[in-house]
Design an enzyme around this catalytic site. Structure first.
Site, PDB file in Angstrom:
ATOM      1  N   TYR A 172      36.842 -13.161  27.298  1.00 12.04           N
ATOM      2  CA  TYR A 172      36.542 -13.782  26.007  1.00 12.04           C
ATOM      3  C   TYR A 172      37.702 -13.466  25.076  1.00 12.04           C
ATOM      4  O   TYR A 172      37.962 -12.283  24.807  1.00 12.04           O
ATOM      5  CB  TYR A 172      35.266 -13.195  25.401  1.00 12.04           C
ATOM      6  CG  TYR A 172      33.984 -13.582  26.115  1.00 12.04           C
ATOM      7  CD1 TYR A 172      33.564 -12.935  27.272  1.00 12.04           C
ATOM      8  CD2 TYR A 172      33.161 -14.593  25.609  1.00 12.04           C
ATOM      9  CE1 TYR A 172      32.373 -13.277  27.908  1.00 12.04           C
ATOM     10  CE2 TYR A 172      31.967 -14.940  26.236  1.00 12.04           C
ATOM     11  CZ  TYR A 172      31.584 -14.288  27.378  1.00 12.04           C
ATOM     12  OH  TYR A 172      30.411 -14.629  28.002  1.00 12.04           O
ATOM     13  N   LYS A 207      23.408 -16.994  26.480  1.00 13.38           N
ATOM     14  CA  LYS A 207      21.971 -16.695  26.419  1.00 13.38           C
ATOM     15  C   LYS A 207      21.043 -17.896  26.624  1.00 13.38           C
ATOM     16  O   LYS A 207      19.854 -17.716  26.890  1.00 13.38           O
ATOM     17  CB  LYS A 207      21.631 -16.068  25.052  1.00 13.38           C
ATOM     18  CG  LYS A 207      22.155 -14.665  24.867  1.00 13.38           C
ATOM     19  CD  LYS A 207      21.268 -13.643  25.546  1.00 13.38           C
ATOM     20  CE  LYS A 207      21.945 -12.328  25.810  1.00 13.38           C
ATOM     21  NZ  LYS A 207      22.569 -12.206  27.130  1.00 13.38           N
TER      22      LYS A 207
HETATM   23  P1  FAD Z   1      17.486 -28.517  29.379  1.00 13.30           P
HETATM   24  O1  FAD Z   1      18.346 -27.912  30.418  1.00 13.30           O
HETATM   25  O2  FAD Z   1      18.090 -29.296  28.291  1.00 13.30           O
HETATM   26  O3  FAD Z   1      16.436 -29.405  30.161  1.00 13.30           O
HETATM   27  C1  FAD Z   1      15.610 -30.322  29.496  1.00 13.30           C
HETATM   28  C2  FAD Z   1      15.239 -31.421  30.447  1.00 13.30           C
HETATM   29  O4  FAD Z   1      14.334 -32.291  29.800  1.00 13.30           O
HETATM   30  C3  FAD Z   1      16.446 -32.266  30.850  1.00 13.30           C
HETATM   31  O5  FAD Z   1      16.476 -32.444  32.244  1.00 13.30           O
HETATM   32  C4  FAD Z   1      16.241 -33.581  30.106  1.00 13.30           C
HETATM   33  O6  FAD Z   1      16.765 -34.695  30.807  1.00 13.30           O
HETATM   34  C5  FAD Z   1      14.724 -33.629  30.044  1.00 13.30           C
HETATM   35  N1  FAD Z   1      14.232 -34.470  28.947  1.00 13.30           N
HETATM   36  C6  FAD Z   1      14.743 -34.608  27.696  1.00 13.30           C
HETATM   37  N2  FAD Z   1      14.014 -35.469  26.979  1.00 13.30           N
HETATM   38  C7  FAD Z   1      13.020 -35.889  27.785  1.00 13.30           C
HETATM   39  C8  FAD Z   1      11.945 -36.800  27.607  1.00 13.30           C
HETATM   40  N3  FAD Z   1      11.758 -37.451  26.453  1.00 13.30           N
HETATM   41  N4  FAD Z   1      11.117 -36.992  28.637  1.00 13.30           N
HETATM   42  C9  FAD Z   1      11.305 -36.345  29.819  1.00 13.30           C
HETATM   43  N5  FAD Z   1      12.311 -35.474  30.048  1.00 13.30           N
HETATM   44  C10 FAD Z   1      13.144 -35.260  29.032  1.00 13.30           C
HETATM   45  N6  FAD Z   1      24.284 -22.154  27.717  1.00 13.30           N
HETATM   46  C11 FAD Z   1      25.005 -21.124  28.100  1.00 13.30           C
HETATM   47  O7  FAD Z   1      24.469 -20.003  28.154  1.00 13.30           O
HETATM   48  N7  FAD Z   1      26.328 -21.311  28.448  1.00 13.30           N
HETATM   49  C12 FAD Z   1      26.913 -22.547  28.433  1.00 13.30           C
HETATM   50  O8  FAD Z   1      28.089 -22.694  28.770  1.00 13.30           O
HETATM   51  C13 FAD Z   1      26.181 -23.633  28.015  1.00 13.30           C
HETATM   52  N8  FAD Z   1      26.718 -24.869  27.978  1.00 13.30           N
HETATM   53  C14 FAD Z   1      25.954 -25.921  27.541  1.00 13.30           C
HETATM   54  C15 FAD Z   1      26.491 -27.213  27.456  1.00 13.30           C
HETATM   55  C16 FAD Z   1      25.727 -28.282  26.972  1.00 13.30           C
HETATM   56  C17 FAD Z   1      26.343 -29.679  26.875  1.00 13.30           C
HETATM   57  C18 FAD Z   1      24.397 -28.050  26.565  1.00 13.30           C
HETATM   58  C19 FAD Z   1      23.560 -29.186  26.021  1.00 13.30           C
HETATM   59  C20 FAD Z   1      23.847 -26.780  26.689  1.00 13.30           C
HETATM   60  C21 FAD Z   1      24.616 -25.705  27.167  1.00 13.30           C
HETATM   61  N9  FAD Z   1      24.094 -24.408  27.277  1.00 13.30           N
HETATM   62  C22 FAD Z   1      24.833 -23.375  27.673  1.00 13.30           C
HETATM   63  C23 FAD Z   1      22.724 -24.120  27.012  1.00 13.30           C
HETATM   64  C24 FAD Z   1      21.885 -24.087  28.301  1.00 13.30           C
HETATM   65  O9  FAD Z   1      22.420 -24.979  29.235  1.00 13.30           O
HETATM   66  C25 FAD Z   1      20.483 -24.420  27.900  1.00 13.30           C
HETATM   67  O10 FAD Z   1      20.015 -23.356  27.078  1.00 13.30           O
HETATM   68  C26 FAD Z   1      19.525 -24.655  29.057  1.00 13.30           C
HETATM   69  O11 FAD Z   1      19.843 -25.848  29.696  1.00 13.30           O
HETATM   70  C27 FAD Z   1      18.077 -24.693  28.559  1.00 13.30           C
HETATM   71  O12 FAD Z   1      17.244 -25.139  29.573  1.00 13.30           O
HETATM   72  P2  FAD Z   1      15.982 -26.040  29.252  1.00 13.30           P
HETATM   73  O13 FAD Z   1      15.293 -26.264  30.549  1.00 13.30           O
HETATM   74  O14 FAD Z   1      15.233 -25.466  28.127  1.00 13.30           O
HETATM   75  O15 FAD Z   1      16.570 -27.394  28.682  1.00 13.30           O
HETATM   76  C1  DHB Z   2      30.007 -19.409  30.749  1.00 11.37           C
HETATM   77  C2  DHB Z   2      29.437 -19.938  29.621  1.00 11.37           C
HETATM   78  C3  DHB Z   2      29.216 -19.127  28.546  1.00 11.37           C
HETATM   79  O1  DHB Z   2      28.633 -19.612  27.444  1.00 11.37           O
HETATM   80  C4  DHB Z   2      29.553 -17.786  28.567  1.00 11.37           C
HETATM   81  O2  DHB Z   2      29.351 -17.027  27.479  1.00 11.37           O
HETATM   82  C5  DHB Z   2      30.123 -17.268  29.709  1.00 11.37           C
HETATM   83  C6  DHB Z   2      30.344 -18.090  30.799  1.00 11.37           C
HETATM   84  C7  DHB Z   2      30.256 -20.299  31.908  1.00 11.37           C
HETATM   85  O3  DHB Z   2      29.946 -21.488  31.798  1.00 11.37           O
HETATM   86  O4  DHB Z   2      30.744 -19.818  32.935  1.00 11.37           O
END
Ligand code: FAD
Ligand code: DHB
Length: 392
Positions: A201, A297
């Site tokens: 980082y 997180k």
């Molecule tokens: P999601 O993974 O968003 O899953 C929600 C699901 O619900 C999806 O499959 C979606 O298609 C579905 N959905 C949405 N609306 C509807 C609807 N109306 N009807 C039916 N289904 C629906 N976190 C990190 O820690 N590090 C990262 O590098 C990181 N990068 C990220 C990059 C992006 C672009 C995003 C958006 C998030 C990122 N995050 C990251 C956060 C992490 O990926 C999320 O916290 C995690 O995906 C949460 O999981 P979830 O199941 O709650 O939601």
């Molecule tokens: C990755 C994403 C993050 O947000 C982080 O803090 C460390 C690693 C990753 O996508 O590998």
């Protein structure tokens, strides 16, 4: 169609909830807006906390994660050209993290769901929630233009930040806490062997950068950029130049270059909606809260929420009462707010803010110096990074 728990969304939260409920003998239907390929190929988070690894293990879906995921006992903070190692394991009483892509977790959970034989419906449109205040909630949606309806006991809103579940709560019920950051992350996946086996980082005058990985052949890298950054303005050469500059180290270390396989811009936001329950609806994961990704997180919080929810539903259906269901929101929010603070703190310590004064720069530097030179400072970072124990 009737089920016990209707789950909206097949991200990590929805799929894991469905699997934990299945193992507890509780029926569910998972309804997802996108197709399977989209769910399995969406590149997002990569760091699994100790508790997430343990939860996937206990749920019987950790086999490939152990085979292909990369165990990490430390991370490095880079500032003023020097890398400082934080020994996560030593500073957190033996806990550590595992680097394993979120989309791999999703693949494992989809495979487990299909094996269970319980319903997982992809490409559902017009999903709507009904009757959340009463005893007979339901979901309606369409698949291939055909209207469907699921009657259930409870609805789990696991549909992410842009889903429909949170919006189904009547106006005025939820209290929202939010902070939008004046920057985003430009993330790339590169077909290049990681040049170091720990995450780096970096706080650099040109902005934050992060070196991470997905395997021994694929590097994952991020650059702080403008919130409305135009990807078209970033040629491969510009991306690599910026990465080499921000990750430059006195000892000559630098990331390996390779063809860029994927790229995207992730906005940065802190967001919490309270409470995480309304009537028969339980919100989990990004549907209820968002953290900036700096603390890694987001997915871990989603896993923690559904672990609590699955245990509460198991108690309910097992005749052990509704105490845990009643406590769901309070239980989850305690962990959520710890992660909110930690993610905000890591973000503040590592990024360049447009209005950074020389005074703020010095404070950032002092904070970095403290966490990398004081055991107490390092412990605070490490304990939060590997994730606090669940205590359930
Ligand atoms: P999601 O993974 O968003 O899953 C929600 C699901 O619900 C999806 O499959 C979606 O298609 C579905 N959905 C949405 N609306 C509807 C609807 N109306 N009807 C039916 N289904 C629906 N976190 C990190 O820690 N590090 C990262 O590098 C990181 N990068 C990220 C990059 C992006 C672009 C995003 C958006 C998030 C990122 N995050 C990251 C956060 C992490 O990926 C999320 O916290 C995690 O995906 C949460 O999981 P979830 O199941 O709650 O939601
Ligand atoms: C990755 C994403 C993050 O947000 C982080 O803090 C460390 C690693 C990753 O996508 O590998």
């Amino acid at each position: 169609m009737r089920t016990q728990v209707a789950i909206v969304g097949a991200g990590p939260a929805g799929l894991l909830l469905g699997h934990l409920l299945h193992r507890a003998g509780i029926d569910s239907v998972i309804v997802e807006r996108h197709d399977r390929r989209h769910a399995e190929e969406r590149i997002r988070a990569g760091v699994l906390e100790q508790g997430t690894v343990d939860t996937l293990d206990e749920a019987g879906v950790g086999e490939r994660m152990h085979r292909e995921g990369l165990p990490h006992d430390g991370i490095e903070l880079l500032f003023d050209g020097t890398r400082h190692r934080i020994d996560l394991k030593a500073l957190s009483g033996g806990r550590s993290i595992r680097v394993y892509g979120q989309h791999e977790v999703v693949k494992d959970l989809i495979a487990a769901r299909l094996e269970s034989g319980r319903p997982l419906i992809f490409e559902a449109t017009d999903v709507a929630l009904h009757g959340l205040d009463g005893r007979t909630p339901s979901l309606t949606f369409a698949v291939d233009g055909e209207e469907r309806r699921i009657d259930c006991d409870y609805v789990a809103g696991c549909d992410g930040f842009h889903g429909v579940s949170r919006g189904a709560v009547p106006d005025g019920v939820l209290k929202v806490f939010e902070r939008v950051y004046p920057f985003a992350w430009l993330g790339i996946l590169a077909d290049a062997a990681p040049s170091l086996d720990e995450l780096v980082y970096a706080n650099h005058p040109s902005g934050f950068a992060l070196f991470s990985m997905r395997s021994d052949k694929v590097t994952r890298l991020y650059l702080q950029c403008e919130p409305d950054e135009d990807l078209a303005a970033w040629s491969d050469a510009r991306i690599w130049d910026e990465l080499h500059e921000r990750l430059a180290c006195d000892d000559g270390w630098t990331p390996n270059e390779g063809p860029i396989l994927q790229r995207g811009v992730t906005p940065m936001r802190s967001f919490v909606a309270e409470p995480m329950r309304h009537g028969r609806l339980f919100l989990a994961g990004d549907a209820a809260h968002i953290v900036p990704p700096t603390g890694a997180k987001g997915m871990n919080l989603a896993v923690a929420d559904v672990r609590v929810l699955a245990q509460a539903l198991a108690a309910h259906y097992g005749g052990l009462g509704d105490e845990k269901l009643a406590a769901y929101s309070t239980t989850c929010l305690r962990r959520v707010w710890r992660a909110e603070h930690y993610s905000w703190w890591m973000t503040s310590m590592l990024h360049r803010f447009r209005d950074n004064t020389p005074f703020m720069d010095r404070l950032q530097r002092s904070e970095l110096d403290y966490v990398t030179s004081s055991e107490a400072g390092g412990r605070m970072l490490a304990e939060n990074y590997v994730g606090l124990p669940f205590g359930d």
